[in-house]
Scaffold this active site. Structure first.
Site, mmCIF file in Angstrom:
data_model
loop_
_atom_site.group_PDB
_atom_site.id
_atom_site.type_symbol
_atom_site.label_atom_id
_atom_site.label_comp_id
_atom_site.label_asym_id
_atom_site.label_seq_id
_atom_site.Cartn_x
_atom_site.Cartn_y
_atom_site.Cartn_z
ATOM 1 N N GLY A 98 90.669 106.582 86.173
ATOM 2 C CA GLY A 98 90.587 107.501 85.036
ATOM 3 C C GLY A 98 91.962 107.820 84.485
ATOM 4 O O GLY A 98 92.765 106.907 84.243
ATOM 5 N N ALA A 99 92.271 109.119 84.328
ATOM 6 C CA ALA A 99 93.565 109.521 83.749
ATOM 7 C C ALA A 99 94.720 109.386 84.750
ATOM 8 O O ALA A 99 95.892 109.481 84.366
ATOM 9 C CB ALA A 99 93.468 110.960 83.252
ATOM 10 N N ASN A 155 81.836 96.987 89.000
ATOM 11 C CA ASN A 155 80.881 97.772 88.192
ATOM 12 C C ASN A 155 79.548 98.041 88.892
ATOM 13 O O ASN A 155 78.514 97.504 88.511
ATOM 14 C CB ASN A 155 80.613 97.029 86.876
ATOM 15 C CG ASN A 155 81.481 97.587 85.756
ATOM 16 O OD1 ASN A 155 82.056 98.667 85.885
ATOM 17 N ND2 ASN A 155 81.580 96.840 84.665
ATOM 18 N N ALA A 215 82.798 102.603 78.083
ATOM 19 C CA ALA A 215 83.573 101.366 77.915
ATOM 20 C C ALA A 215 85.071 101.532 78.180
ATOM 21 O O ALA A 215 85.857 100.655 77.836
ATOM 22 C CB ALA A 215 83.351 100.731 76.541
ATOM 23 N N ALA A 216 85.469 102.644 78.829
ATOM 24 C CA ALA A 216 86.894 102.816 79.171
ATOM 25 C C ALA A 216 87.350 101.661 80.069
ATOM 26 O O ALA A 216 88.339 100.983 79.788
ATOM 27 C CB ALA A 216 87.116 104.151 79.867
ATOM 28 N N GLY A 221 77.199 96.338 76.404
ATOM 29 C CA GLY A 221 77.022 95.835 77.773
ATOM 30 C C GLY A 221 78.422 95.612 78.316
ATOM 31 O O GLY A 221 79.313 95.247 77.548
ATOM 32 N N TYR A 252 68.425 100.089 76.187
ATOM 33 C CA TYR A 252 68.583 101.392 76.849
ATOM 34 C C TYR A 252 68.728 102.498 75.822
ATOM 35 O O TYR A 252 69.211 102.284 74.718
ATOM 36 C CB TYR A 252 69.716 101.404 77.879
ATOM 37 C CG TYR A 252 71.115 101.241 77.354
ATOM 38 C CD1 TYR A 252 71.614 99.999 77.012
ATOM 39 C CD2 TYR A 252 71.957 102.359 77.228
ATOM 40 C CE1 TYR A 252 72.916 99.855 76.563
ATOM 41 C CE2 TYR A 252 73.262 102.225 76.787
ATOM 42 C CZ TYR A 252 73.737 100.971 76.450
ATOM 43 O OH TYR A 252 75.015 100.829 76.008
ATOM 44 N N ASP A 263 85.850 98.783 80.627
ATOM 45 C CA ASP A 263 85.648 97.464 79.988
ATOM 46 C C ASP A 263 86.808 97.134 79.049
ATOM 47 O O ASP A 263 87.297 95.999 79.008
ATOM 48 C CB ASP A 263 84.338 97.447 79.182
ATOM 49 C CG ASP A 263 83.149 97.915 79.998
ATOM 50 O OD1 ASP A 263 83.181 97.749 81.225
ATOM 51 O OD2 ASP A 263 82.201 98.448 79.389
ATOM 52 N N ARG A 295 76.123 99.467 89.757
ATOM 53 C CA ARG A 295 75.015 100.224 89.149
ATOM 54 C C ARG A 295 73.840 100.188 90.129
ATOM 55 O O ARG A 295 73.104 99.191 90.200
ATOM 56 C CB ARG A 295 74.579 99.593 87.807
ATOM 57 C CG ARG A 295 75.653 99.539 86.744
ATOM 58 C CD ARG A 295 76.058 100.934 86.245
ATOM 59 N NE ARG A 295 77.129 100.860 85.251
ATOM 60 C CZ ARG A 295 78.435 100.855 85.525
ATOM 61 N NH1 ARG A 295 78.847 100.896 86.792
ATOM 62 N NH2 ARG A 295 79.331 100.811 84.564
HETATM 63 P P1 ADP Z 1 85.441 103.242 84.283
HETATM 64 O O1 ADP Z 1 85.336 103.397 82.804
HETATM 65 O O2 ADP Z 1 85.136 101.859 84.759
HETATM 66 O O3 ADP Z 1 84.706 104.333 85.035
HETATM 67 P P2 ADP Z 1 87.981 104.644 84.615
HETATM 68 O O4 ADP Z 1 87.291 105.950 84.387
HETATM 69 O O5 ADP Z 1 88.878 104.559 85.775
HETATM 70 O O6 ADP Z 1 86.979 103.405 84.679
HETATM 71 O O7 ADP Z 1 88.790 104.331 83.302
HETATM 72 C C1 ADP Z 1 89.369 103.088 83.038
HETATM 73 C C2 ADP Z 1 90.683 103.281 82.329
HETATM 74 O O8 ADP Z 1 90.450 104.020 81.114
HETATM 75 C C3 ADP Z 1 91.702 104.089 83.111
HETATM 76 O O9 ADP Z 1 92.475 103.269 83.968
HETATM 77 C C4 ADP Z 1 92.532 104.671 81.995
HETATM 78 O O10 ADP Z 1 93.466 103.731 81.498
HETATM 79 C C5 ADP Z 1 91.498 104.942 80.899
HETATM 80 N N1 ADP Z 1 90.962 106.305 81.004
HETATM 81 C C6 ADP Z 1 89.747 106.688 81.467
HETATM 82 N N2 ADP Z 1 89.613 108.039 81.403
HETATM 83 C C7 ADP Z 1 90.757 108.517 80.893
HETATM 84 C C8 ADP Z 1 91.253 109.821 80.554
HETATM 85 N N3 ADP Z 1 90.539 110.916 80.757
HETATM 86 N N4 ADP Z 1 92.487 109.916 80.013
HETATM 87 C C9 ADP Z 1 93.240 108.807 79.795
HETATM 88 N N5 ADP Z 1 92.835 107.559 80.083
HETATM 89 C C10 ADP Z 1 91.630 107.405 80.632
#
Ligand code: ADP
Length: 303
Positions: A223-224, A161, A251-252, A28, A84, A254, A163
């Site tokens: 993300g990246a 977050n 959980a990236a 979660g 889930y 989180d 949803r």
């Molecule tokens: P969420 O998981 O909330 O959708 P993000 O996708 O923005 O959020 O990812 C959160 C963090 O995880 C990013 O700021 C980064 O540090 C890392 N991260 C996520 N995806 C990648 C990736 N493809 N490569 C490197 N780091 C990543």
């Protein structure tokens, strides 16, 4: 003031495993953050409601093993954790099915205020999911409590977050999320969620809207791509670690939040805290599942 409390819901997860089997785990958003916060060395407490069933026992055992305090978790005699199931579709996409409408966590703050001992915590962390699952009355109670907590010197940390399935309609999601976001001392948002919540396509539009809230500390995860940090009226783009082989981004965000907050708790500044958050997230996305086994996690962090 001491420690960080995370408020929210933990569920039973059934994820795809070899030979058409399912693997059982507990996860979660706020739960994941609490575990990674404790692994990062921050004194952490988890606040939720569980049942009196064996899965609730197992969740408490996992939290204790991870050094997360469980003394603020209430147990409901007539409820259980939500569930889930993740299904791998033939087209490669993952499908999530939820059974959480009557979970124990839905009763958070239903008939009583948050525990007064939370006033002694240095930070209280909650997300858009934490506020989506509780009743409108419980939200009022929580909002009032958090305002009082801030007057006593506590810091409110919020990740929106979004949803869609948890909200009755988009208008309620927008109004409620915005109300809690405006309260935040530290906002740790994801660009994708903010754009989905507000039907925005252009990043500049999203950033302009977020800047109108004048939040003391704002991080936008992308993300990246470099994360955007706004602090003391300056906007900085901070690189995140690049990961060669991404296995599962569950959980990236989180774990990023956990690394970030643990660093802020230790007194590091926001830019360095982003690097710490990105390091945690990079370790997590190189493995399958929300909670990476401790030894694998430590090995990836050290690599
Ligand atoms: P969420 O998981 O909330 O959708 P993000 O996708 O923005 O959020 O990812 C959160 C963090 O995880 C990013 O700021 C980064 O540090 C890392 N991260 C996520 N995806 C990648 C990736 N493809 N490569 C490197 N780091 C990543």
């Amino acid at each position: 003031m001491y420690g960080i409390a995370a408020i929210g819901e933990v569920m039973i997860e059934l994820a795809p495993a070899p030979q058409d089997l399912k693997r059982l785990a507990y996860a979660g958003d706020t739960y994941n953050t609490a575990i990674y916060l404790a692994r990062a060395g921050a004194p952490t407490s988890y606040v939720t409601h569980l049942g009196q069933d064996s899965h609730s026992d197992a969740i408490l055992a996992e939290l204790s093993q991870e050094q997360v305090a469980t003394n603020l978790i209430k147990r409901e005699p007539t409820r259980q954790p939500g569930l889930y199931i993740i299904h791998n579709r033939p087209d490669g996409e993952r499908e999530f099915a939820y059974w959480r409408d009557h979970s124990a966590a839905r009763l958070l703050f239903n008939n009583c205020d948050p525990d007064p001992s939370l006033l002694d915590m240095q930070m209280i962390y909650l997300s858009g999911i934490s506020i989506a699952i509780i009743s409108p009355e419980a939200r009022e109670r929580l909002h009032r409590f958090l305002s009082h907590y801030q007057q006593k010197g506590g810091k409110v940390v919020f990740d929106s977050n979004f949803r869609p399935r948890l909200w009755p309609d988009l208008g309620t999601a927008q109004a409620t999320t915005e109300r809690f976001l405006k309260l935040a001392d530290i906002a740790l948002l994801t660009l994708e969620d903010e754009q989905a919540l507000w039907n925005e396509q252009d990043q500049d539009v999203t950033m302009a809207r977020l800047l109108t809230y004048a939040l003391p500390e704002l991080v936008v995860k992308r993300g990246a791509l470099p994360a955007l940090v706004v602090h003391e009226n300056t906007l900085n783009a901070v690189d995140v670690c690049q990961v060669k082989t991404v296995i599962d981004t569950t959980a990236a965000g989180d774990s990023f939040n956990a690394g970030y907050l643990a660093a802020r708790y230790r007194g590091l500044g926001p830019e360095l805290a982003v690097s710490e958050g990105a390091r945690c997230a990079a370790a997590v996305i190189q493995h399958r599942g929300a909670i990476v086994p401790l030894l694998d996690y430590q090995a990836s962090l050290a690599a």
